[in-house]
Design a protein around this motif. Sequence first.
Motif, PDB file in Angstrom:
ATOM      1  N   ASN A 184      -6.105  -9.616   6.501  1.00  0.00           N
ATOM      2  CA  ASN A 184      -4.795 -10.131   6.902  1.00  0.00           C
ATOM      3  C   ASN A 184      -3.673  -9.107   6.733  1.00  0.00           C
ATOM      4  N   LEU A 185      -3.994  -7.933   6.241  1.00  0.00           N
ATOM      5  CA  LEU A 185      -2.975  -6.914   6.004  1.00  0.00           C
ATOM      6  C   LEU A 185      -2.840  -5.995   7.209  1.00  0.00           C
ATOM      7  N   HIS A 186      -1.644  -5.414   7.351  1.00  0.00           N
ATOM      8  CA  HIS A 186      -1.438  -4.405   8.381  1.00  0.00           C
ATOM      9  C   HIS A 186      -2.190  -3.143   7.993  1.00  0.00           C
ATOM     10  N   THR A 187      -2.452  -2.298   8.953  1.00  0.00           N
ATOM     11  CA  THR A 187      -3.240  -1.076   8.718  1.00  0.00           C
ATOM     12  C   THR A 187      -2.604  -0.189   7.656  1.00  0.00           C
ATOM     13  N   ARG A 188      -1.304  -0.027   7.706  1.00  0.00           N
ATOM     14  CA  ARG A 188      -0.619   0.836   6.744  1.00  0.00           C
ATOM     15  C   ARG A 188      -0.748   0.282   5.317  1.00  0.00           C
ATOM     16  N   VAL A 189      -0.603  -1.015   5.160  1.00  0.00           N
ATOM     17  CA  VAL A 189      -0.742  -1.647   3.843  1.00  0.00           C
ATOM     18  C   VAL A 189      -2.183  -1.537   3.365  1.00  0.00           C
ATOM     19  N   ILE A 209      -4.315   0.853   4.077  1.00  0.00           N
ATOM     20  CA  ILE A 209      -4.539   2.239   3.656  1.00  0.00           C
ATOM     21  C   ILE A 209      -3.948   2.473   2.271  1.00  0.00           C
ATOM     22  N   TRP A 210      -2.739   1.970   2.033  1.00  0.00           N
ATOM     23  CA  TRP A 210      -2.117   2.137   0.712  1.00  0.00           C
ATOM     24  C   TRP A 210      -2.894   1.379  -0.367  1.00  0.00           C
ATOM     25  N   THR A 211      -3.447   0.228  -0.008  1.00  0.00           N
ATOM     26  CA  THR A 211      -4.274  -0.521  -0.961  1.00  0.00           C
ATOM     27  C   THR A 211      -5.535   0.262  -1.311  1.00  0.00           C
ATOM     28  N   GLU A 212      -6.158   0.864  -0.310  1.00  0.00           N
ATOM     29  CA  GLU A 212      -7.346   1.693  -0.546  1.00  0.00           C
ATOM     30  C   GLU A 212      -7.003   2.870  -1.453  1.00  0.00           C
ATOM     31  N   LEU A 213      -5.883   3.532  -1.173  1.00  0.00           N
ATOM     32  CA  LEU A 213      -5.465   4.679  -1.973  1.00  0.00           C
ATOM     33  C   LEU A 213      -5.180   4.268  -3.413  1.00  0.00           C
ATOM     34  N   ALA A 214      -4.471   3.172  -3.593  1.00  0.00           N
ATOM     35  CA  ALA A 214      -4.152   2.698  -4.944  1.00  0.00           C
ATOM     36  C   ALA A 214      -5.421   2.307  -5.696  1.00  0.00           C
ATOM     37  N   GLY A 215      -6.344   1.657  -5.024  1.00  0.00           N
ATOM     38  CA  GLY A 215      -7.602   1.286  -5.668  1.00  0.00           C
ATOM     39  C   GLY A 215      -8.417   2.494  -6.071  1.00  0.00           C
ATOM     40  N   THR A 216      -8.412   3.520  -5.232  1.00  0.00           N
ATOM     41  CA  THR A 216      -9.139   4.742  -5.557  1.00  0.00           C
ATOM     42  C   THR A 216      -8.524   5.442  -6.751  1.00  0.00           C
TER      43      THR A 216
END
Length: 77
Positions: free
Chosen positions: A50-55, A57-64
């Motif tokens: 349900n998230l936009h692509t930019r959000v 990507i930032w979620t993936e980066l923060a999780g990493t």
Amino acid sequence: MVIICVLNAVSRKLTNLSPNTFLEIQWYLFADGYTLFGNGHVRVNIVNTNLHTRVRIWTELAGTVLILFPFSLWVMC
């Protein structure tokens, strides 16, 4: 991973021993990188879709940065 591989090779050549800890750390780190490359880490798809692509990507980066890297460091110690 490179440092662990070098330490394993040096300890094996100098002492003719190969500590299991170095081998275990290598296996875990290589498996983690392979899983990350294959996009096989667990995600909560209900939230992620349900998230936009930019959000996303930032979620993936923060999780990493906040979860994957500290866990990898913990495995090495």
